[in-house]
Write a protein that holds these residues in place. Structure first.
Motif, PDB file in Angstrom:
ATOM      1  N   ASP A  89     -30.507 178.132 -81.296  1.00 53.91           N
ATOM      2  CA  ASP A  89     -29.422 179.480 -81.626  1.00 53.91           C
ATOM      3  C   ASP A  89     -28.510 179.060 -84.058  1.00 53.91           C
ATOM      4  O   ASP A  89     -28.995 179.807 -84.813  1.00 53.91           O
ATOM      5  N   HIS A 135     -33.572 189.286 -84.033  1.00 49.97           N
ATOM      6  CA  HIS A 135     -32.803 187.583 -84.357  1.00 49.97           C
ATOM      7  C   HIS A 135     -31.491 187.627 -83.878  1.00 49.97           C
ATOM      8  O   HIS A 135     -31.439 186.220 -83.518  1.00 49.97           O
ATOM      9  N   ASP A 149     -27.896 189.930 -79.285  1.00 55.17           N
ATOM     10  CA  ASP A 149     -28.953 190.055 -77.668  1.00 55.17           C
ATOM     11  C   ASP A 149     -28.954 191.479 -77.345  1.00 55.17           C
ATOM     12  O   ASP A 149     -29.642 191.464 -76.224  1.00 55.17           O
ATOM     13  N   ALA A 209     -31.784 193.792 -79.162  1.00 53.80           N
ATOM     14  CA  ALA A 209     -33.286 192.641 -78.144  1.00 53.80           C
ATOM     15  C   ALA A 209     -33.737 193.253 -76.794  1.00 53.80           C
ATOM     16  O   ALA A 209     -34.976 193.017 -76.922  1.00 53.80           O
ATOM     17  N   ARG A 256     -34.024 187.972 -77.939  1.00 56.87           N
ATOM     18  CA  ARG A 256     -33.888 187.850 -79.013  1.00 56.87           C
ATOM     19  C   ARG A 256     -34.996 187.106 -79.227  1.00 56.87           C
ATOM     20  O   ARG A 256     -35.416 186.192 -77.991  1.00 56.87           O
ATOM     21  N   ARG A 286     -38.444 181.698 -78.352  1.00 58.06           N
ATOM     22  CA  ARG A 286     -37.563 182.232 -78.138  1.00 58.06           C
ATOM     23  C   ARG A 286     -36.500 181.131 -78.512  1.00 58.06           C
ATOM     24  O   ARG A 286     -36.360 179.723 -78.714  1.00 58.06           O
TER      25      ARG A 286
END
Length: 147
Positions: A29, A46, A49, A52, A60, A98
């Motif tokens: 992250d 990106h 959450d 995405a 994401r 991811r």
């Protein structure tokens, strides 16, 4: 976290067709957040959450260029290495990366033009057995003649 790094330089006089180098990096992250800051690409796919989750990715994903940057790291640090000048790169993004994915980036010498110091490299990144990015790079390789 980077694994399998042998840094340095392989001058054009020592390069051979089929030579490969690679690295592995766990995408975190923090990597994604820092890349967003540096690139100014704050696309919520990106970083958010909730946003995405409702996209085609269903969660994401890392920036494609973050993944492509691992190819640059292999070229600039290993093959050919220090002193290499990037001339061009094609990229085809095949699958998302991811947070939490371990990316394996690999470069292979496919052509050498000694007279122009140009080297063509096949490039790809995988997560497990899935190719997430592939392409081709052209670089100006360092030479003993210019030390």
């Amino acid at each position: 976290m980077l694994d399998n790094i042998m840094t340095g330089t392989i001058v054009i006089e020592d390069l051979e067709i089929g030579m490969t180098r690679c690295l592995q990096k766990l995408i975190t992250d923090t990597d994604i957040e820092l890349f967003a800051q540096v690139s100014t690409d704050r696309n919520p796919v990106h970083l958010d959450d909730d946003y995405a989750r409702d996209t085609i990715f269903e969660g994401r994903i890392a920036h494609g260029m973050l993944t492509a940057g691992l190819i640059s790291a292999v070229i600039g640090e290993q093959l050919p290495g220090h002193g290499t000048v990037y001339l061009g790169q094609t990229l085809k993004f095949m699958a998302p990366v991811r947070p939490g994915d371990m990316v394996h980036a690999e470069v292979e010498v496919t052509a050498i033009d000694h007279s122009r110091r140009r080297v063509t490299l096949a490039t790809h990144c995988k997560v497990g057995e899935i190719v997430v990015l592939k392409g081709e790079a052209t670089v100006l390789a360092p030479s003993r003649k210019f030390d």
